[in-house]
Design a protein around this motif. Structure first.
Motif, mmCIF file in Angstrom:
data_model
loop_
_atom_site.group_PDB
_atom_site.id
_atom_site.type_symbol
_atom_site.label_atom_id
_atom_site.label_comp_id
_atom_site.label_asym_id
_atom_site.label_seq_id
_atom_site.Cartn_x
_atom_site.Cartn_y
_atom_site.Cartn_z
ATOM 1 N N VAL A 145 85.782 34.038 41.110
ATOM 2 C CA VAL A 145 86.723 33.887 39.912
ATOM 3 C C VAL A 145 86.405 35.739 39.295
ATOM 4 O O VAL A 145 84.962 35.804 39.371
ATOM 5 C CB VAL A 145 86.185 32.970 38.998
ATOM 6 C CG1 VAL A 145 86.382 33.747 38.004
ATOM 7 C CG2 VAL A 145 86.632 31.753 38.812
ATOM 8 N N ILE A 146 87.615 36.279 39.470
ATOM 9 C CA ILE A 146 87.749 37.343 39.236
ATOM 10 C C ILE A 146 87.534 37.658 38.474
ATOM 11 O O ILE A 146 88.433 37.858 37.245
ATOM 12 C CB ILE A 146 87.822 37.847 40.052
ATOM 13 C CG1 ILE A 146 87.647 37.948 41.725
ATOM 14 C CG2 ILE A 146 88.169 39.718 40.392
ATOM 15 C CD1 ILE A 146 89.236 38.682 42.726
ATOM 16 N N ASP A 147 87.193 38.681 37.183
ATOM 17 C CA ASP A 147 86.416 39.877 35.977
ATOM 18 C C ASP A 147 87.831 40.662 36.544
ATOM 19 O O ASP A 147 87.070 41.282 36.880
ATOM 20 C CB ASP A 147 85.468 40.490 35.651
ATOM 21 C CG ASP A 147 86.259 40.885 34.249
ATOM 22 O OD1 ASP A 147 86.188 41.600 34.280
ATOM 23 O OD2 ASP A 147 84.941 41.070 33.421
ATOM 24 N N TYR A 154 82.715 36.436 40.935
ATOM 25 C CA TYR A 154 81.768 35.682 40.793
ATOM 26 C C TYR A 154 81.994 34.162 41.679
ATOM 27 O O TYR A 154 83.234 33.382 41.459
ATOM 28 C CB TYR A 154 81.987 34.336 39.232
ATOM 29 C CG TYR A 154 81.505 35.393 37.870
ATOM 30 C CD1 TYR A 154 80.369 35.960 37.535
ATOM 31 C CD2 TYR A 154 82.567 36.244 37.063
ATOM 32 C CE1 TYR A 154 79.802 37.316 37.165
ATOM 33 C CE2 TYR A 154 82.362 36.756 36.606
ATOM 34 C CZ TYR A 154 81.188 37.294 36.405
ATOM 35 O OH TYR A 154 80.531 38.475 35.112
ATOM 36 N N ALA A 155 80.970 34.102 42.924
ATOM 37 C CA ALA A 155 80.946 33.074 43.860
ATOM 38 C C ALA A 155 80.624 31.880 43.713
ATOM 39 O O ALA A 155 79.127 32.429 44.005
ATOM 40 C CB ALA A 155 81.263 34.181 45.202
ATOM 41 N N CYS A 161 83.127 27.550 50.854
ATOM 42 C CA CYS A 161 82.767 29.341 49.828
ATOM 43 C C CYS A 161 80.963 29.360 50.481
ATOM 44 O O CYS A 161 80.662 28.895 50.119
ATOM 45 C CB CYS A 161 82.815 29.859 48.730
ATOM 46 S SG CYS A 161 82.606 31.254 48.884
ATOM 47 N N THR A 162 80.591 30.851 51.347
ATOM 48 C CA THR A 162 79.858 31.191 52.472
ATOM 49 C C THR A 162 79.650 32.027 51.770
ATOM 50 O O THR A 162 80.279 32.463 50.558
ATOM 51 C CB THR A 162 79.987 30.675 54.315
ATOM 52 O OG1 THR A 162 80.351 31.860 54.077
ATOM 53 C CG2 THR A 162 80.436 29.757 53.939
ATOM 54 N N SER A 163 77.940 32.093 51.642
ATOM 55 C CA SER A 163 77.706 34.124 50.971
ATOM 56 C C SER A 163 78.575 35.041 51.763
ATOM 57 O O SER A 163 79.062 35.870 51.388
ATOM 58 C CB SER A 163 76.290 33.820 51.429
ATOM 59 O OG SER A 163 75.600 35.229 50.928
ATOM 60 N N GLN A 180 76.796 35.325 43.419
ATOM 61 C CA GLN A 180 77.113 34.381 43.724
ATOM 62 C C GLN A 180 75.971 33.631 43.898
ATOM 63 O O GLN A 180 74.802 34.004 43.920
ATOM 64 C CB GLN A 180 77.027 34.899 45.507
ATOM 65 C CG GLN A 180 75.846 35.891 46.085
ATOM 66 C CD GLN A 180 76.412 35.747 47.592
ATOM 67 O OE1 GLN A 180 76.527 35.380 48.547
ATOM 68 N NE2 GLN A 180 76.325 37.071 48.228
ATOM 69 N N ALA A 181 75.978 32.182 43.950
ATOM 70 C CA ALA A 181 75.095 31.286 43.940
ATOM 71 C C ALA A 181 76.049 29.877 43.966
ATOM 72 O O ALA A 181 76.676 29.731 44.097
ATOM 73 C CB ALA A 181 75.284 31.218 42.047
ATOM 74 N N ALA A 182 75.164 28.891 43.878
ATOM 75 C CA ALA A 182 75.776 27.252 44.376
ATOM 76 C C ALA A 182 76.245 26.678 43.513
ATOM 77 O O ALA A 182 75.536 26.903 42.760
ATOM 78 C CB ALA A 182 73.956 26.330 45.114
ATOM 79 N N LEU A 183 77.220 26.295 43.778
ATOM 80 C CA LEU A 183 77.805 25.198 42.857
ATOM 81 C C LEU A 183 76.632 23.525 42.743
ATOM 82 O O LEU A 183 76.128 23.583 43.442
ATOM 83 C CB LEU A 183 79.452 25.066 43.765
ATOM 84 C CG LEU A 183 79.982 26.163 43.369
ATOM 85 C CD1 LEU A 183 81.559 25.414 43.358
ATOM 86 C CD2 LEU A 183 79.974 26.588 41.747
#
Length: 297
Positions: A145-147, A154-155, A161-163, A180-183
């Motif tokens: 998600v992009i600002d 925001y990944a 999606c990997t790092s 980036q953070a785990a869902l």
């Protein structure tokens, strides 16, 4: 969660265009849902009857509605790629550049091979291409998600999606900062658990992240313009929304219906008029309005 400085993110100038100058869609074409995609998308239910005719009618209504705000083109769907109606996972843009993502499932990898969509950007618009296929899985603006105004990504990390992919996407979209953070277990895309609208309003569901503090860190960037969702509202795709110009937010009728009067007022206070269309047939495929919209910057 990787180190993310909310104060530094908040201080970034909103100097870039927050909203796209045009949009593109891909019409529904499959007579059934993609079983391969359902293997890691809890929002899909293959036991439900899917009407391709009704999905196409709703999709045409979506195009007509969005066209009241900006130019919208639609490409014909491919029956062999029933998830093609969610093109934002495969194709993305920044100014002058087309970005092609690496999809997890083969049924979705087929979409990236379409010469007509790629040719429209390269041959008609004269865009350069950044092709991320061959790298690790990262499903573009589904996973990221992009600002756009501040250049922050925001990944949500997980099976789609990997790092490493998040970092490659951040470079491709020319972002200034990446979180980036785990869902949370069971979540497949970030744009189902959050949105950034017109660079100034965040929509967040804390339980969409493995660590709810991730949502708090994002909220600090946009406070007090933060719309918090309950889990049942997330499940109704209330976070799968998008602003295509500075004064409105688009979401499905399903999503709009679950918002409380207070939440509606909050969006309006943030300068965003709620606009919605019926997409319940398309939502059976595990995505909603934002997933249908490819942005052209």
């Amino acid at each position: 969660m990787n180190a993310f400085d909310s104060q530094a993110a908040r201080a970034l100038p909103a100097s870039r265009p927050a909203c796209a100058r045009a949009a593109f869609l891909v019409s529904p074409a499959g007579e059934s849902l993609a079983a391969e995609s359902a293997s890691d998308n809890v929002y899909m239910d293959l036991s439900r009857v899917f009407s391709s005719d009704r999905a196409r009618a709703q999709h045409q209504g979506l195009q007509r509605a969005l066209s009241t705000e900006l130019p919208v083109i639609s490409f014909a769907g491919d029956p062999a790629a029933p998830d093609g109606m969610f093109p934002n996972n495969v194709f993305g843009t920044r100014a002058g550049t087309l970005i092609i993502g690496q999809m997890r499932h083969r049924v979705r990898q087929l979409e990236a091979e379409r010469s007509d969509i790629r040719g429209f950007f390269t041959d008609v618009l004269g865009y350069a291409t950044v092709d991320l296929r061959g790298g690790e899985v990262g499903e573009l603006t589904g996973s990221l998600v992009i600002d756009r105004a501040r250049g922050i990504g925001y990944a949500g990390l997980g099976e789609r999606c990997t790092s490493a992919a998040a970092q490659a996407m951040a470079q491709a979209f020319d972002l200034r900062m990446l979180q980036q953070a785990a869902l949370a277990p069971g979540e497949y895309h970030t744009n189902v658990v959050m949105a950034v609208l017109a660079g100034r309003v965040a929509v967040l569901c804390a339980d969409g992240w493995a660590d709810p503090k991730v949502a708090d860190a994002i909220a600090a960037v946009y406070a007090p313009q933060v719309l918090w969702l309950e889990p049942e509202q997330k499940a109704a795709f209330a976070a799968n929304c998008i602003s295509l110009r500075d004064d409105s937010v688009w979401m499905s009728a399903t999503a709009a219906d679950v918002l409380s009067p207070t939440q509606r007022t909050q969006l309006q206070t943030g300068g965003l008029r709620i606009r919605s269309v019926e997409l319940d047939e398309i939502e059976k495929a595990g995505g909603s309005l934002r997933c249908c919209v490819g942005e052209i910057f």
